[in-house]
Design a protein around this motif. Structure first.
Motif, PDB file in Angstrom:
ATOM      1  N   ASN A 188       0.827  -1.206   0.000  1.00 28.90           N
ATOM      2  CA  ASN A 188       0.000   0.000   0.000  1.00 28.90           C
ATOM      3  C   ASN A 188       0.863   1.257   0.000  1.00 28.90           C
ATOM      4  O   ASN A 188       0.502   2.276  -0.605  1.00 28.90           O
ATOM      5  CB  ASN A 188      -0.941   0.008   1.203  1.00 28.90           C
ATOM      6  N   VAL A 189       2.000   1.208   0.667  1.00 29.52           N
ATOM      7  CA  VAL A 189       2.922   2.351   0.613  1.00 29.52           C
ATOM      8  C   VAL A 189       3.417   2.563  -0.814  1.00 29.52           C
ATOM      9  O   VAL A 189       3.475   3.696  -1.312  1.00 29.52           O
ATOM     10  CB  VAL A 189       4.112   2.142   1.575  1.00 29.52           C
ATOM     11  N   GLN A 190       3.755   1.468  -1.490  1.00 29.04           N
ATOM     12  CA  GLN A 190       4.217   1.578  -2.874  1.00 29.04           C
ATOM     13  C   GLN A 190       3.112   2.129  -3.777  1.00 29.04           C
ATOM     14  O   GLN A 190       3.362   2.930  -4.681  1.00 29.04           O
ATOM     15  CB  GLN A 190       4.676   0.215  -3.382  1.00 29.04           C
ATOM     16  N   ILE A 191       1.889   1.708  -3.543  1.00 25.83           N
ATOM     17  CA  ILE A 191       0.759   2.238  -4.314  1.00 25.83           C
ATOM     18  C   ILE A 191       0.641   3.742  -4.096  1.00 25.83           C
ATOM     19  O   ILE A 191       0.403   4.510  -5.039  1.00 25.83           O
ATOM     20  CB  ILE A 191      -0.547   1.524  -3.909  1.00 25.83           C
ATOM     21  N   HIS A 192       0.819   4.188  -2.863  1.00 32.61           N
ATOM     22  CA  HIS A 192       0.741   5.621  -2.580  1.00 32.61           C
ATOM     23  C   HIS A 192       1.892   6.386  -3.222  1.00 32.61           C
ATOM     24  O   HIS A 192       1.734   7.576  -3.539  1.00 32.61           O
ATOM     25  CB  HIS A 192       0.718   5.853  -1.070  1.00 32.61           C
ATOM     26  N   PRO A 222       3.840  12.038 -14.799  1.00 22.43           N
ATOM     27  CA  PRO A 222       3.403  10.740 -15.341  1.00 22.43           C
ATOM     28  C   PRO A 222       4.521   9.721 -15.465  1.00 22.43           C
ATOM     29  O   PRO A 222       4.294   8.528 -15.286  1.00 22.43           O
ATOM     30  CB  PRO A 222       2.811  11.103 -16.704  1.00 22.43           C
ATOM     31  N   ARG A 223       5.741  10.157 -15.764  1.00 24.27           N
ATOM     32  CA  ARG A 223       6.850   9.206 -15.865  1.00 24.27           C
ATOM     33  C   ARG A 223       7.106   8.520 -14.533  1.00 24.27           C
ATOM     34  O   ARG A 223       7.331   7.310 -14.472  1.00 24.27           O
ATOM     35  CB  ARG A 223       8.118   9.924 -16.341  1.00 24.27           C
ATOM     36  N   ALA A 224       7.067   9.317 -13.455  1.00 21.64           N
ATOM     37  CA  ALA A 224       7.284   8.735 -12.128  1.00 21.64           C
ATOM     38  C   ALA A 224       6.140   7.795 -11.754  1.00 21.64           C
ATOM     39  O   ALA A 224       6.361   6.773 -11.101  1.00 21.64           O
ATOM     40  CB  ALA A 224       7.419   9.838 -11.083  1.00 21.64           C
ATOM     41  N   ALA A 251       4.524   2.537 -10.404  1.00 19.98           N
ATOM     42  CA  ALA A 251       3.443   1.553 -10.540  1.00 19.98           C
ATOM     43  C   ALA A 251       3.963   0.207 -11.015  1.00 19.98           C
ATOM     44  O   ALA A 251       3.422  -0.844 -10.635  1.00 19.98           O
ATOM     45  CB  ALA A 251       2.375   2.077 -11.490  1.00 19.98           C
ATOM     46  N   THR A 252       4.996   0.220 -11.842  1.00 18.88           N
ATOM     47  CA  THR A 252       5.528  -1.051 -12.340  1.00 18.88           C
ATOM     48  C   THR A 252       6.192  -1.870 -11.239  1.00 18.88           C
ATOM     49  O   THR A 252       6.424  -3.073 -11.410  1.00 18.88           O
ATOM     50  CB  THR A 252       6.545  -0.809 -13.463  1.00 18.88           C
ATOM     51  N   MET A 253       6.481  -1.230 -10.099  1.00 21.24           N
ATOM     52  CA  MET A 253       7.112  -1.936  -8.978  1.00 21.24           C
ATOM     53  C   MET A 253       6.080  -2.535  -8.017  1.00 21.24           C
ATOM     54  O   MET A 253       6.434  -3.215  -7.064  1.00 21.24           O
ATOM     55  CB  MET A 253       8.022  -0.974  -8.220  1.00 21.24           C
ATOM     56  N   VAL A 254       4.796  -2.272  -8.267  1.00 25.46           N
ATOM     57  CA  VAL A 254       3.744  -2.737  -7.360  1.00 25.46           C
ATOM     58  C   VAL A 254       3.298  -4.144  -7.742  1.00 25.46           C
ATOM     59  O   VAL A 254       2.994  -4.412  -8.904  1.00 25.46           O
ATOM     60  CB  VAL A 254       2.536  -1.777  -7.392  1.00 25.46           C
ATOM     61  N   ASP A 255       3.266  -5.020  -6.773  1.00 25.95           N
ATOM     62  CA  ASP A 255       2.700  -6.361  -6.951  1.00 25.95           C
ATOM     63  C   ASP A 255       1.405  -6.411  -6.154  1.00 25.95           C
ATOM     64  O   ASP A 255       1.399  -6.748  -4.965  1.00 25.95           O
ATOM     65  CB  ASP A 255       3.683  -7.420  -6.473  1.00 25.95           C
ATOM     66  N   ALA A 256       0.299  -6.053  -6.801  1.00 24.83           N
ATOM     67  CA  ALA A 256      -0.985  -5.967  -6.100  1.00 24.83           C
ATOM     68  C   ALA A 256      -1.451  -7.316  -5.574  1.00 24.83           C
ATOM     69  O   ALA A 256      -2.294  -7.370  -4.665  1.00 24.83           O
ATOM     70  CB  ALA A 256      -2.039  -5.370  -7.022  1.00 24.83           C
ATOM     71  N   HIS A 291      -3.953   0.881 -11.410  1.00 28.26           N
ATOM     72  CA  HIS A 291      -4.419   1.037 -12.786  1.00 28.26           C
ATOM     73  C   HIS A 291      -5.064   2.413 -13.006  1.00 28.26           C
ATOM     74  O   HIS A 291      -4.960   2.978 -14.097  1.00 28.26           O
ATOM     75  CB  HIS A 291      -5.398  -0.074 -13.138  1.00 28.26           C
ATOM     76  N   LEU A 292      -5.689   2.967 -11.971  1.00 28.34           N
ATOM     77  CA  LEU A 292      -6.228   4.321 -12.091  1.00 28.34           C
ATOM     78  C   LEU A 292      -5.103   5.327 -12.317  1.00 28.34           C
ATOM     79  O   LEU A 292      -5.199   6.211 -13.175  1.00 28.34           O
ATOM     80  CB  LEU A 292      -7.005   4.690 -10.829  1.00 28.34           C
ATOM     81  N   ASP A 293      -4.041   5.207 -11.527  1.00 24.85           N
ATOM     82  CA  ASP A 293      -2.908   6.124 -11.682  1.00 24.85           C
ATOM     83  C   ASP A 293      -2.217   5.934 -13.031  1.00 24.85           C
ATOM     84  O   ASP A 293      -1.800   6.906 -13.674  1.00 24.85           O
ATOM     85  CB  ASP A 293      -1.904   5.924 -10.540  1.00 24.85           C
ATOM     86  N   LEU A 294      -2.108   4.687 -13.483  1.00 26.03           N
ATOM     87  CA  LEU A 294      -1.504   4.434 -14.791  1.00 26.03           C
ATOM     88  C   LEU A 294      -2.383   4.963 -15.922  1.00 26.03           C
ATOM     89  O   LEU A 294      -1.861   5.483 -16.926  1.00 26.03           O
ATOM     90  CB  LEU A 294      -1.261   2.936 -14.970  1.00 26.03           C
ATOM     91  N   ALA A 295      -3.693   4.859 -15.761  1.00 22.13           N
ATOM     92  CA  ALA A 295      -4.593   5.420 -16.780  1.00 22.13           C
ATOM     93  C   ALA A 295      -4.403   6.921 -16.884  1.00 22.13           C
ATOM     94  O   ALA A 295      -4.355   7.481 -17.990  1.00 22.13           O
ATOM     95  CB  ALA A 295      -6.046   5.086 -16.435  1.00 22.13           C
TER      96      ALA A 295
END
Length: 399
Positions: free
Chosen positions: A291-295, A306-308, A313-318, A333-337
């Motif tokens: 959840n910290v990584q998601i934040h 957007p680059r960051a 996001a690519t480091m998150v394993d949901a 996925h919302l943040d990536l969208a």
């Protein structure tokens, strides 16, 4: 005119250089130039508010339509009216007899557990339908001073906290504040640090949704500072609540374009998550390393990077999150969208929104960023695709 053209028109009318206006809102001149030319969108409520304040206009002047519908408007939920009616009844204050006898305490506690599970599974409609009866049952114990009074107050706190979560999600910020305040009174009556931390978090969320970010930050940071010494005992509930309040405070700092403070708070939250050593859902916080990584991705989105967002996001394993946390799982996925929309990679943005809609369709309908991202994709699409139309219809953006 799109929002960028309006910003440019007001800026030129007031003879403010691009570099000056960008600096006033904590952005770069190149960012503002791209906004004014329509290359980038502005979908963050805080950014629109900051630009409006700097230009001395109303947010609606920049958005181009009634502010209550943009960008934080949410579709109405029928059951919210029943929740509102219960909150306004004040039967206990007027000594009116209860409509039904209080539920047995085990039933009340079990119901609060189920309503939190339903909310975290992103079943917002079902949660709303249950809440009026749950709140009436909880208030049936109002003023109870028997042997089980502490457990009753804890159950009432959890019931009102769940109501505040849902009302915040629905955009009903005033009702969310009322229910969070009632949770705080129950927490004080229960004399529980865990309940206090939970209520404080919900108060901060409600204030934040009501656009009272300074007050929200004050409450979230204050709650974290109060809980941190207690969390040193490695009590997982207190650790989780301290960390969750820090995560909320990091998002608020990012919305203010304070990158260093947002990063500092994320780091402190990460240190707390390491005390747990695993992803959990203590005190209904979903707090843990994932959840910290998601934040971190969400903070990057609030900072307009957007680059960051893509990098984090690519480091998150949901899949590491506990089962049932659908709203947390789809946040990536919302943040990536959003990030792909800013990069004009519309196909990828639609793909991520499709994943959100498949895993948690009610998030697509009630999440502000999901709806505004869809509006942006529709606005600039030369021709809409069946996938985009289906998503927009599901979200209520298209009739």
């Amino acid at each position: 005119m799109h929002i960028g053209e309006r910003i440019g028109a007001y800026r030129k009318r007031k003879r403010i250089p691009q570099e000056t206006l960008a600096g006033l809102v904590g952005r770069s001149r190149s960012w503002l130039s791209q906004v004014e030319r329509g290359i980038r969108g502005v979908d963050r409520l805080s950014t629109i508010n900051n630009l409006a304040a700097a230009l001395q206009v109303k947010p609606a002047d920049l958005v181009g339509h009634d502010w209550k519908y943009a960008p934080n408007g949410s579709p109405e939920v029928a059951a919210v009216a029943a929740i509102r009616a219960h909150l306004a009844s004040y039967g206990h204050l007027l000594a009116r007899p209860s409509e039904s006898p209080p539920w047995p305490l085990p039933q009340l506690r079990a119901a609060t557990v189920e309503v939190h599970r339903s909310y975290q599974a992103a079943k917002y409609g079902a949660t709303a339908r249950v809440l009026p009866d749950l709140l009436r049952a909880a208030d049936g114990y109002d003023g109870f001073a028997g042997q089980s009074s502490r457990e009753i107050h804890l159950a009432r706190c959890m019931a009102y906290a769940a109501a505040s979560k849902l009302l915040t999600k629905m955009g009903e910020s005033e009702l969310a504040w009322i229910t969070a305040d009632r949770a705080s009174h129950a927490a004080m009556a229960a004399d529980s640090d865990v309940a206090r931390g939970l209520a404080a978090y919900q108060i901060a969320c409600a204030l934040h949704r009501a656009e009272q970010s300074d007050e929200a930050e004050y409450v979230a940071v204050g709650a974290a500072e109060h809980l941190l010494p207690l969390a040193a005992s490695d009590e997982p509930d207190l650790v989780s609540l301290a960390g969750s309040n820090l995560l909320l405070a990091s998002v608020i700092a990012a919305q203010r374009a304070d990158r260093s403070l947002a990063t500092e708070r994320l780091t402190r939250a990460e240190q707390l998550s390491q005390l747990l050593a695993q992803d959990a859902n203590r005190a209904w916080t979903a707090f843990g390393p994932t959840n910290v990584q998601i934040h971190r991705a969400s903070v990057a989105a609030e900072l307009g990077d957007p680059r960051a967002v893509i990098q984090e996001a690519t480091m998150v394993d949901a899949d590491r999150l506990p089962k049932g946390l659908h709203s947390r799982r789809v946040q990536v996925h919302l943040d990536l969208a959003w990030a792909q929309t800013q990069a004009h990679n519309d196909t990828e943005a639609v793909f991520h929104l499709h994943l959100v809609n498949r895993q948690a369709p009610e998030v697509t309908r009630y999440n502000t960023i999901a709806r505004e991202t869809l509006r942006e994709l529709l606005r600039r699409a030369r021709r809409t695709t069946p996938a985009l139309n289906t998503l927009a219809t599901s979200a209520g953006v298209l009739a």
